[in-house]
Design a protein around this motif. Structure first.
Motif, PDB file in Angstrom:
ATOM      1  N   LYS A 171      15.985  16.940  -1.532  1.00  0.00           N
ATOM      2  CA  LYS A 171      14.746  16.432  -2.131  1.00  0.00           C
ATOM      3  C   LYS A 171      13.538  16.653  -1.216  1.00  0.00           C
ATOM      4  CE  LYS A 171      15.922  15.013  -6.205  1.00  0.00           C
ATOM      5  NZ  LYS A 171      15.353  15.682  -7.392  1.00  0.00           N
ATOM      6  N   GLY A 172      13.790  16.806   0.068  1.00  0.00           N
ATOM      7  CA  GLY A 172      12.693  17.064   0.996  1.00  0.00           C
ATOM      8  C   GLY A 172      11.990  18.374   0.715  1.00  0.00           C
ATOM      9  N   LYS A 173      12.702  19.317   0.066  1.00  0.00           N
ATOM     10  CA  LYS A 173      12.097  20.604  -0.272  1.00  0.00           C
ATOM     11  C   LYS A 173      11.054  20.472  -1.385  1.00  0.00           C
ATOM     12  CE  LYS A 173      16.034  23.507   1.098  1.00  0.00           C
ATOM     13  NZ  LYS A 173      16.813  22.485   1.815  1.00  0.00           N
ATOM     14  N   GLU A 174      11.059  19.340  -2.093  1.00  0.00           N
ATOM     15  CA  GLU A 174      10.107  19.119  -3.180  1.00  0.00           C
ATOM     16  C   GLU A 174       8.833  18.413  -2.721  1.00  0.00           C
ATOM     17  OE1 GLU A 174      11.977  17.231  -6.551  1.00  0.00           O
ATOM     18  OE2 GLU A 174      13.896  18.244  -6.171  1.00  0.00           O
ATOM     19  N   VAL A 175       8.800  18.023  -1.458  1.00  0.00           N
ATOM     20  CA  VAL A 175       7.678  17.239  -0.933  1.00  0.00           C
ATOM     21  C   VAL A 175       6.592  18.163  -0.404  1.00  0.00           C
ATOM     22  CG1 VAL A 175       6.986  15.469   0.739  1.00  0.00           C
ATOM     23  CG2 VAL A 175       9.261  15.372  -0.314  1.00  0.00           C
ATOM     24  N   SER A 176       5.333  17.828  -0.689  1.00  0.00           N
ATOM     25  CA  SER A 176       4.202  18.567  -0.134  1.00  0.00           C
ATOM     26  C   SER A 176       3.019  17.632   0.015  1.00  0.00           C
ATOM     27  CB  SER A 176       3.816  19.753  -1.027  1.00  0.00           C
ATOM     28  OG  SER A 176       3.216  19.292  -2.233  1.00  0.00           O
ATOM     29  N   ILE A 203       6.655   6.290  -0.979  1.00  0.00           N
ATOM     30  CA  ILE A 203       6.846   5.530   0.251  1.00  0.00           C
ATOM     31  C   ILE A 203       5.820   4.400   0.267  1.00  0.00           C
ATOM     32  CG2 ILE A 203       7.007   5.585   2.760  1.00  0.00           C
ATOM     33  CD1 ILE A 203       9.028   7.339   1.118  1.00  0.00           C
ATOM     34  N   ALA A 204       6.316   3.181   0.072  1.00  0.00           N
ATOM     35  CA  ALA A 204       5.473   1.990   0.139  1.00  0.00           C
ATOM     36  C   ALA A 204       5.425   1.519   1.591  1.00  0.00           C
ATOM     37  CB  ALA A 204       6.047   0.888  -0.756  1.00  0.00           C
ATOM     38  N   GLU A 225      -0.007  18.240  -0.914  1.00  0.00           N
ATOM     39  CA  GLU A 225      -0.808  18.277  -2.142  1.00  0.00           C
ATOM     40  C   GLU A 225      -0.244  17.343  -3.204  1.00  0.00           C
ATOM     41  OE1 GLU A 225      -1.401  21.599   0.403  1.00  0.00           O
ATOM     42  OE2 GLU A 225       0.463  20.988  -0.601  1.00  0.00           O
ATOM     43  N   LYS A 226       1.083  17.321  -3.347  1.00  0.00           N
ATOM     44  CA  LYS A 226       1.713  16.476  -4.359  1.00  0.00           C
ATOM     45  C   LYS A 226       1.784  15.014  -3.931  1.00  0.00           C
ATOM     46  CE  LYS A 226       4.638  20.140  -6.318  1.00  0.00           C
ATOM     47  NZ  LYS A 226       6.047  20.578  -6.516  1.00  0.00           N
ATOM     48  N   ALA A 227       1.699  14.756  -2.648  1.00  0.00           N
ATOM     49  CA  ALA A 227       1.854  13.388  -2.131  1.00  0.00           C
ATOM     50  C   ALA A 227       0.727  12.453  -2.556  1.00  0.00           C
ATOM     51  CB  ALA A 227       1.946  13.408  -0.604  1.00  0.00           C
ATOM     52  N   VAL A 228      -0.381  13.017  -3.024  1.00  0.00           N
ATOM     53  CA  VAL A 228      -1.515  12.178  -3.434  1.00  0.00           C
ATOM     54  C   VAL A 228      -1.610  12.078  -4.954  1.00  0.00           C
ATOM     55  CG1 VAL A 228      -2.801  12.678  -1.322  1.00  0.00           C
ATOM     56  CG2 VAL A 228      -3.132  14.146  -3.322  1.00  0.00           C
ATOM     57  N   THR A 229      -0.580  12.566  -5.672  1.00  0.00           N
ATOM     58  CA  THR A 229      -0.574  12.481  -7.136  1.00  0.00           C
ATOM     59  C   THR A 229       0.327  11.341  -7.589  1.00  0.00           C
ATOM     60  OG1 THR A 229       1.284  14.031  -7.386  1.00  0.00           O
ATOM     61  CG2 THR A 229      -0.940  14.973  -7.320  1.00  0.00           C
ATOM     62  N   GLY A 230       0.013  10.790  -8.758  1.00  0.00           N
ATOM     63  CA  GLY A 230       0.810   9.694  -9.293  1.00  0.00           C
ATOM     64  C   GLY A 230       0.615   8.396  -8.541  1.00  0.00           C
ATOM     65  N   VAL A 231      -0.513   8.261  -7.858  1.00  0.00           N
ATOM     66  CA  VAL A 231      -0.784   7.070  -7.041  1.00  0.00           C
ATOM     67  C   VAL A 231      -1.720   6.138  -7.795  1.00  0.00           C
ATOM     68  CG1 VAL A 231      -1.749   6.212  -4.871  1.00  0.00           C
ATOM     69  CG2 VAL A 231      -0.458   8.357  -4.901  1.00  0.00           C
ATOM     70  N   SER A 232      -1.256   4.923  -8.096  1.00  0.00           N
ATOM     71  CA  SER A 232      -2.082   3.944  -8.805  1.00  0.00           C
ATOM     72  C   SER A 232      -2.289   2.671  -7.991  1.00  0.00           C
ATOM     73  CB  SER A 232      -1.434   3.591 -10.158  1.00  0.00           C
ATOM     74  OG  SER A 232      -0.135   3.059  -9.971  1.00  0.00           O
ATOM     75  N   SER A 281       0.862  -1.183   0.000  1.00  0.00           N
ATOM     76  CA  SER A 281       0.000   0.000   0.000  1.00  0.00           C
ATOM     77  C   SER A 281       0.901   1.236   0.000  1.00  0.00           C
ATOM     78  CB  SER A 281      -0.944   0.009   1.212  1.00  0.00           C
ATOM     79  OG  SER A 281      -0.205   0.046   2.415  1.00  0.00           O
ATOM     80  N   VAL A 282       0.292   2.400  -0.172  1.00  0.00           N
ATOM     81  CA  VAL A 282       1.042   3.653  -0.344  1.00  0.00           C
ATOM     82  C   VAL A 282       0.866   4.561   0.870  1.00  0.00           C
ATOM     83  CG1 VAL A 282       1.197   5.773  -1.717  1.00  0.00           C
ATOM     84  CG2 VAL A 282       0.890   3.578  -2.856  1.00  0.00           C
ATOM     85  N   LEU A 283       1.999   5.109   1.341  1.00  0.00           N
ATOM     86  CA  LEU A 283       1.923   6.179   2.340  1.00  0.00           C
ATOM     87  C   LEU A 283       1.822   7.528   1.638  1.00  0.00           C
ATOM     88  CD1 LEU A 283       3.832   6.481   5.661  1.00  0.00           C
ATOM     89  CD2 LEU A 283       3.804   8.432   4.108  1.00  0.00           C
ATOM     90  N   GLY A 284       2.557   7.696   0.537  1.00  0.00           N
ATOM     91  CA  GLY A 284       2.480   8.940  -0.233  1.00  0.00           C
ATOM     92  C   GLY A 284       3.602   9.006  -1.249  1.00  0.00           C
ATOM     93  N   THR A 285       3.446   9.873  -2.248  1.00  0.00           N
ATOM     94  CA  THR A 285       4.512  10.091  -3.223  1.00  0.00           C
ATOM     95  C   THR A 285       5.310  11.317  -2.803  1.00  0.00           C
ATOM     96  OG1 THR A 285       3.074  11.381  -4.694  1.00  0.00           O
ATOM     97  CG2 THR A 285       3.200   9.020  -5.090  1.00  0.00           C
ATOM     98  N   MET A 286       6.610  11.289  -3.053  1.00  0.00           N
ATOM     99  CA  MET A 286       7.507  12.290  -2.490  1.00  0.00           C
ATOM    100  C   MET A 286       8.001  13.315  -3.507  1.00  0.00           C
ATOM    101  SD  MET A 286       7.767  11.487   0.817  1.00  0.00           S
ATOM    102  CE  MET A 286       5.975  11.228   0.711  1.00  0.00           C
ATOM    103  N   TYR A 287       8.845  12.903  -4.442  1.00  0.00           N
ATOM    104  CA  TYR A 287       9.427  13.848  -5.399  1.00  0.00           C
ATOM    105  C   TYR A 287       9.523  13.199  -6.769  1.00  0.00           C
ATOM    106  CZ  TYR A 287      13.681  11.175  -4.307  1.00  0.00           C
ATOM    107  OH  TYR A 287      14.588  10.172  -4.113  1.00  0.00           O
ATOM    108  N   GLU A 288       9.703  14.028  -7.788  1.00  0.00           N
ATOM    109  CA  GLU A 288       9.687  13.554  -9.173  1.00  0.00           C
ATOM    110  C   GLU A 288      11.018  12.954  -9.607  1.00  0.00           C
ATOM    111  OE1 GLU A 288       6.448  16.557 -11.244  1.00  0.00           O
ATOM    112  OE2 GLU A 288       8.585  16.962 -11.487  1.00  0.00           O
ATOM    113  N   GLU A 289      10.914  11.913 -10.422  1.00  0.00           N
ATOM    114  CA  GLU A 289      12.049  11.376 -11.165  1.00  0.00           C
ATOM    115  C   GLU A 289      11.631  11.452 -12.632  1.00  0.00           C
ATOM    116  OE1 GLU A 289      13.925   7.834  -9.487  1.00  0.00           O
ATOM    117  OE2 GLU A 289      12.572   8.033  -7.777  1.00  0.00           O
TER     118      GLU A 289
END
Length: 316
Positions: free
Chosen positions: A284-289, A253-254, A291-298, A107-115
């Motif tokens: 990379k922590g500066k890129e985390v929010s 973060i899985a 709002e963005k943590a719930v995007t790109g979640v499948s 399961s997902v805790l959240g998405t962090m930063y872009e690659e």
């Protein structure tokens, strides 16, 4: 006698207090190689959890990264992991590199930063679009890597397959060297920006970045829910003065789906209430929010994480 009885009573009280104290929760967060980003980033998160969540002891463990990490969670050898969200999708659904072997308990805790999926070509190659890659010598990353699947999916979105290019399975470093010495025309590199191999190419031979945009990008994102749209800013690489539209996957973060809801809720809350500390510990922590943590979640959120996101309005 009275003194002895007092000592016995004090010892009994101390034993009772100690025995009633909540036991520390010892967790492992699987990360990546010690020279990469995942290991120090995972360590920075572990430090927040250990200092902000009562009775918490999280240890960052160096590993072979995403695919290995997901197997560790599935087997119960780790509770958390930093992974690429596309690889997590493959593991959860039993597709691509996990074809026929779906992994349970994810399961997902959240998405962090872009690659970012960066598609670069030699400046003198004449390549300016995905269509121009047809017939060209293109590196698509190591065989079986996440980069190879990114290349396959993006080419597919533009009506091309690996049969339409001269496919080369090379590492990032080898891809950069191939572009420099003229044995390659273009390459796919999925990584944070800027990437060292592409920086070197830009300084020596020059490069062009190939955009992924328009209806093709929309269709790719719709088909593969782990992609998000992004922009590589002009000036990221020497000679690239304008912004380039691109697709990105995300460091995610899985978490083991069997962990209790309250624990994951507290850890999610602690992480996002201490983003300044995360950003100070790792860039990379500066890129985390939130709002963005719930995007790109499948892949489904863990109920504890979802509870937090609903509480703060990030998820309705």
């Amino acid at each position: 006698m009275k003194k002895s009885l007092a000592l016995v009573a004090a010892a009994a009280v101390a034993f009772t207090v100690l025995s009633c104290a909540p036991a520390k929760k010892n967790f492992i967060i699987a990360t990546g190689g010690t020279s990469g980003t995942y290991y120090p980033f995972g360590g920075a998160m572990a430090n927040i959890w250990n200092t902000k969540v009562e009775n918490m002891n999280v240890t960052a463990q160096a590993t072979g990264a995403s695919a290995e990490n997901l197997r560790l969670i599935s087997k119960g050898d780790a509770e958390f992991a930093t992974v690429q969200n596309d690889v997590m999708d493959y593991a959860y659904n039993g597709s691509d590199m996990f074809a026929g072997n779906p992994l349970p308990n994810l399961s997902v805790l959240g998405t962090m930063y872009e690659e970012v999926v960066q598609i670069a070509a030699r400046k003198d190659s004449g390549i300016t679009s995905i269509a121009d890659l047809k017939g060209k010598r293109v590196s698509i990353g190591d065989a079986g890597s996440g980069v190879e699947f990114n290349a396959k999916q993006i080419l597919e979105g533009y009506g091309l397959t690996f049969d339409d290019i001269q496919k080369n399975n090379l590492s990032f470093k080898e891809s950069g060297e191939g572009l420099q010495n003229g044995t390659l025309d273009a390459c796919f590199i999925t990584a944070g920006v800027p990437n060292a191999a592409l920086q070197e190419l830009a300084f020596t031979n020059g490069l062009v970045l190939i955009p992924v945009n328009g209806p093709e990008a929309d269709a790719i994102c719709e088909k593969y829910g782990f992609y998000t749209k992004t922009t590589i800013p002009g000036g990221t690489y020497k000679g690239t003065d304008t912004d380039t539209e691109a697709l990105a996957i995300k460091c995610t973060i899985a978490v083991n789906a069997n962990l209790d809801e309250d624990t994951v809720y507290k850890m999610t809350k602690a992480l996002f209430e201490n983003l300044a500390e995360l950003g100070n510990a790792h860039a990379k922590g500066k890129e985390v929010s939130v709002e963005k943590a719930v995007t790109g979640v499948s892949v489904p959120f863990h109920p504890g994480a979802l509870k937090y996101y609903m509480e703060v309005g990030a998820v309705k």
